[in-house]
Design a protein around this motif. Sequence first.
Motif, short mmCIF file in Angstrom:
data_model
loop_
_atom_site.label_atom_id
_atom_site.label_comp_id
_atom_site.label_asym_id
_atom_site.label_seq_id
_atom_site.Cartn_x
_atom_site.Cartn_y
_atom_site.Cartn_z
N ASN A 93 7.04 69.60 -29.88
CA ASN A 93 5.96 69.03 -29.08
C ASN A 93 6.33 67.72 -28.39
OD1 ASN A 93 4.17 71.16 -29.72
ND2 ASN A 93 3.68 70.15 -31.66
N ASP A 194 -2.45 55.54 -30.29
CA ASP A 194 -1.52 56.60 -29.89
C ASP A 194 -1.73 57.08 -28.46
OD1 ASP A 194 -3.82 58.13 -30.08
OD2 ASP A 194 -3.02 59.55 -31.54
N GLN A 232 -1.26 65.65 -21.51
CA GLN A 232 -2.24 65.45 -22.55
C GLN A 232 -3.59 65.27 -21.85
OE1 GLN A 232 -1.94 65.68 -25.80
NE2 GLN A 232 -0.33 64.38 -26.65
N TRP A 248 -5.22 66.25 -27.35
CA TRP A 248 -5.00 65.21 -28.36
C TRP A 248 -5.51 65.68 -29.73
CZ3 TRP A 248 -2.07 61.06 -27.31
CH2 TRP A 248 -1.93 60.67 -25.98
N ASP A 249 -6.68 66.34 -29.73
CA ASP A 249 -7.24 66.83 -30.99
C ASP A 249 -6.37 67.92 -31.59
OD1 ASP A 249 -9.32 65.07 -30.68
OD2 ASP A 249 -10.79 66.58 -30.05
N ARG A 250 -5.66 68.67 -30.75
CA ARG A 250 -4.77 69.72 -31.25
C ARG A 250 -3.42 69.18 -31.68
NH1 ARG A 250 -7.21 72.30 -26.85
NH2 ARG A 250 -5.39 71.98 -25.51
N GLY A 251 -3.16 67.92 -31.34
CA GLY A 251 -1.94 67.27 -31.81
C GLY A 251 -0.70 67.55 -31.01
#
Length: 316
Positions: A93, A194, A232, A248-251
Amino acid sequence: MRFRPLASLSVAAAAVLLIAGCSASTPDATETTSEAPVSGCESQLKSGAESDSIEVAGDFAAEPSVTIPDGFAPAGLERSTVIEGDGDAIGQNEVLEANFTLIDVATGEVQLETLSSDPDGMDTLVNPQQIFGAALECARVGTRTVSVFPDGALGEGSAAFVLVADALAKLPVRASGAEVAPVDGMPTVELSDDGAPTITIPEGEAPTEVKLENLIQGDGDTVAPGDQVIVQYTGVKYSDGSVFDSSWDRGAPTQFGTDGVVDGFRQALEGQQVGSQVVVVIPPAFGYGADATSELQNETLVFVVDILGVQHAAAA
């Protein structure tokens, strides 16, 4: 947010790999070596006799000379290291600049060669479910690998391929340009440590036209129509500020074509430079207004988008 699937035989099509995911100048090389993965990172592709049998000569970051054995017909997915880099570790990622040469095993013809189309390196999302990402996952910057893919690995009826990949540099995984003063009346954005955004909707009626602003102005390549972008993003409803979708929530960043999203989102991407952060307000007419099956049909949407990389359609 839903995106249309990638369909064209291009950089995007070549990226598809049907495997399960998990997680400077260097000397000339003529022989492959066994894989030496980064500590704590396990590549999905392992070295083996078939990848070791491909001879790759030439300097790192220069055009490779590839010799494929007569009658070569790989039976599995394999990857060997040709030049061992000593730069930053490349994890899943992450976003990478890299050179790729894709060769049809049966004909020996080069099907894709990014050194001429993207001299500074093609932007790549390191995803083990794509051949470009799998070719360099768990290696280090400065590494050259050679990977082999059997018939059907790129989809039903696809030919066997050899892929040579040079890992040139890692790119930021958040917008990295110059800050720009916000526009009055637009949603406000606060960033966590982040880089993940929190979006606050202003008071008043939602606009009826697409509204755009840059909060960060990048200085990288410009996104053109039909390009693949690595981004993102977070999307919220204008009506109540609730998040309905967020990478972002999925990383992990995500990748898609500018022609595979709703029109308002496309407007937020095309013409922008890599490294930028864009805020876009999208009324239903430029979003999901025509989709009676979507729960967002009547919603005005707000997205904050960090543009991390681009693969130009012309590279296909």
